[in-house]
Write an enzyme that holds these catalytic residues in place. Structure first.
Site, short mmCIF file in Angstrom:
data_model
loop_
_atom_site.label_atom_id
_atom_site.label_comp_id
_atom_site.label_asym_id
_atom_site.label_seq_id
_atom_site.Cartn_x
_atom_site.Cartn_y
_atom_site.Cartn_z
N TYR A 1 0.83 -1.11 0.01
CA TYR A 1 0.11 0.47 -0.30
C TYR A 1 0.91 1.25 0.26
O TYR A 1 2.32 1.39 0.59
CB TYR A 1 -0.70 -0.27 1.48
CG TYR A 1 -2.29 -0.27 1.09
CD1 TYR A 1 -2.93 0.27 0.24
CD2 TYR A 1 -2.88 -1.08 1.52
CE1 TYR A 1 -4.19 0.13 -0.29
CE2 TYR A 1 -4.65 -0.96 1.36
CZ TYR A 1 -4.98 -0.20 0.51
OH TYR A 1 -6.35 -1.01 0.24
N LYS B 1 -3.92 -0.87 -24.87
CA LYS B 1 -4.29 -0.93 -26.64
C LYS B 1 -3.23 -1.32 -27.14
O LYS B 1 -1.61 -2.09 -26.97
CB LYS B 1 -5.25 0.03 -26.20
CG LYS B 1 -6.47 -0.06 -26.24
CD LYS B 1 -7.28 1.28 -26.32
CE LYS B 1 -8.82 1.32 -25.47
NZ LYS B 1 -8.66 1.65 -24.36
N ARG C 1 -3.11 -3.73 -18.30
CA ARG C 1 -4.94 -2.74 -17.90
C ARG C 1 -4.27 -1.33 -17.17
O ARG C 1 -4.20 -1.93 -15.68
CB ARG C 1 -6.04 -3.75 -17.45
CG ARG C 1 -5.98 -4.63 -18.53
CD ARG C 1 -7.21 -5.14 -18.53
NE ARG C 1 -8.10 -4.67 -18.70
CZ ARG C 1 -8.88 -4.64 -20.02
NH1 ARG C 1 -8.51 -6.05 -20.87
NH2 ARG C 1 -10.23 -3.45 -20.54
#
Ligand code: DSN
Length: 435
Positions: free
Chosen positions: A57, A232, A238
């Site tokens: 974290y 892409k 992602r």
């Protein structure tokens, strides 16, 4: 390592999920990935994504975290930022948005107030949900002033865009698309935005890899903000990012009281405005992808993507399929079936059964509904990542033509083509799937 030996722990602890991953892997290994927004990430990107960095974290930003033990995380995030800024020659970069839509939400939070006007292309004409579409937060909280490609030519008409901007005086103009295969002229958008004193924001989710490789103009010198995904054309994990100028040229007009410049407002919009802990495994994978995108091999790849798209377009045109917008300058083709009795959805489904995975899509001047459409959108990034060249596009074109010409009784053709494609795919290595 053979596919069957991959994920040895998962195979034992959760055979159900393992089995589903294996099935999807097999599917991708025997079909043509032609969804224009999909691609194959490298093994290195996948390894970083799957690393133990997922456990940490670190809310905040480098050197300003809310948790201890983040010395290495700071280095990772700074590395991703430095590589990204160099790639696009940007003044400021934020690599924490989890994807394209969250990146765009942060853009609104940084420069807009609910109720403001945003000029964007509707989804039905090739824009994105977050550019002001009515069912998205962007269309509910802000007022979309739509513009789009000419219904006749399929091309953006900059005189018309200027006319709308002069009339509506939007606070922000999006120049970005999800279904427009031609070059975006950022210099023209910039003139318009300057004239009406609007923020200019480019959404380059589809083309960021082309921009990074110098195959499409770079919006950074012309725009206040640039947003993108990384999975892409970039072939990353992602995720998303935002680039911007340090200073806000409309600070006096819109934020005279604020002590935060544009870069700082974007950072604050991402965290703590919208997100909590950044996904550091993904940010590490982004750093890997940005490193890959800076290589001569990636430039060659991006050039080949466009050559392949153009060549495939020619093959389809010669076979009697109309191309919306007159063709392509990018990775994408929009097949136009407005004059046919069958719909875009029927074509996409038939191609899918044949092993050619694309998606149905509205085309300029479409009179069919968005869930039916008269078009099919396809792209060459995935096939080019497999190493395909123009001669392979001729085969792909033939398969597409065979299926389309066999409609509506295409079942036998689909089956035959599916078999041929599965055989054909065996001749290629898929990055991240095959060693
Ligand atoms: N889903 C993306 C695309 O396919 O273009 C847009 O977010």
């Amino acid at each position: 390592m053979p596919t069957s030996e991959r994920y040895p722990h998962l195979k034992v602890t959760d055979p159900e999920v393992y089995g589903l991953i294996q099935r999807q892997t097999a599917l991708e290994g025997s079909t043509l990935k032609m969804i224009a927004s999909e691609n194959y990430a490298s093994f290195s990107v996948l390894e970083a994504t799957g690393s133990s960095l997922t456990n940490k974290y670190c809310e905040g930003y480098p050197a300003a975290r809310y948790y201890e033990g983040n010395e290495v995380m700071d280095e990772i995030e700074n590395l991703a930022i430095a590589r990204l800024k160099a790639l696009f020659t940007a003044e400021h970069a934020n690599v924490q948005p989890c994807s394209g839509s969250p990146a765009n939400q942060a853009v609104y939070r940084a420069i807009m107030t609910p109720g403001d006007k945003v000029m964007g292309i509707p989804v039905s004409e090739g824009g994105h949900l977050t550019h002001g579409w009515k069912v998205n937060f962007s269309g509910r909280d802000y007022v979309q002033i739509p513009f789009g490609p000419s219904q006749e030519t399929g091309l953006l008409d900059y005189d018309q865009i200027r006319e709308i901007a002069r009339r509506e005086r939007p606070r922000m103009i999006w120049c970005g698309t999800t279904a427009y295969p031609r070059t975006i002229e950022y210099d023209k958008f910039a003139e318009i935005a300057q004239e009406v004193e609007a923020y200019l924001v480019a959404d380059i989710a589809h083309i960021s890899g082309l921009v990074a490789a110098g195959v499409h103009p770079n919006p950074v010198p012309y725009c206040d903000i640039v947003s993108s995904t990384t999975h892409k054309m970039m072939r990353g994990p992602r995720s998303g990012f935002i680039l911007s100028r340090e200073n806000d040229r409309y600070q006096e007009k819109y934020y005279p009281e604020s002590k935060f410049n544009l870069a700082k407002r974007i950072d604050r919009a991402v965290f703590p405005g919208l997100q909590g802990g950044p996904h550091m495994n993904v940010i590490a994978a982004m750093a890997v992808a940005f490193g890959e995108a800076a290589t001569p091999a990636f430039k060659e790849y991006a050039q080949q993507v466009v050559k392949n798209a153009r060549h495939l377009g020619e093959c389809l045109k010669n076979g009697g399929i109309r191309l919306a917008c007159g063709g392509t300058d990018t990775h994408m083709l929009l097949l136009d079936f407005r004059n046919e009795t069958f719909t875009g959805k029927e074509v996409a489904e038939a191609l899918g059964r044949a092993g050619i995975i694309a998606n149905f899509n509205m085309v300029p001047g479409d009179t069919r509904k968005p869930f039916i459409t008269s078009g099919v959108r396809m792209g060459t990034p995935g096939l080019t990542s497999m190493g395909m060249k123009e001669s392979d596009m001729e085969k792909v074109g033939e398969w597409i033509l065979r299926v389309v010409h066999a409609l509506p009784d295409s079942a036998a053709t689909e089956k035959a083509v599916r078999g041929e494609i599965a055989e054909f795919c065996k001749g290629f290595k898929i990055p991240g799937l095959d060693d």
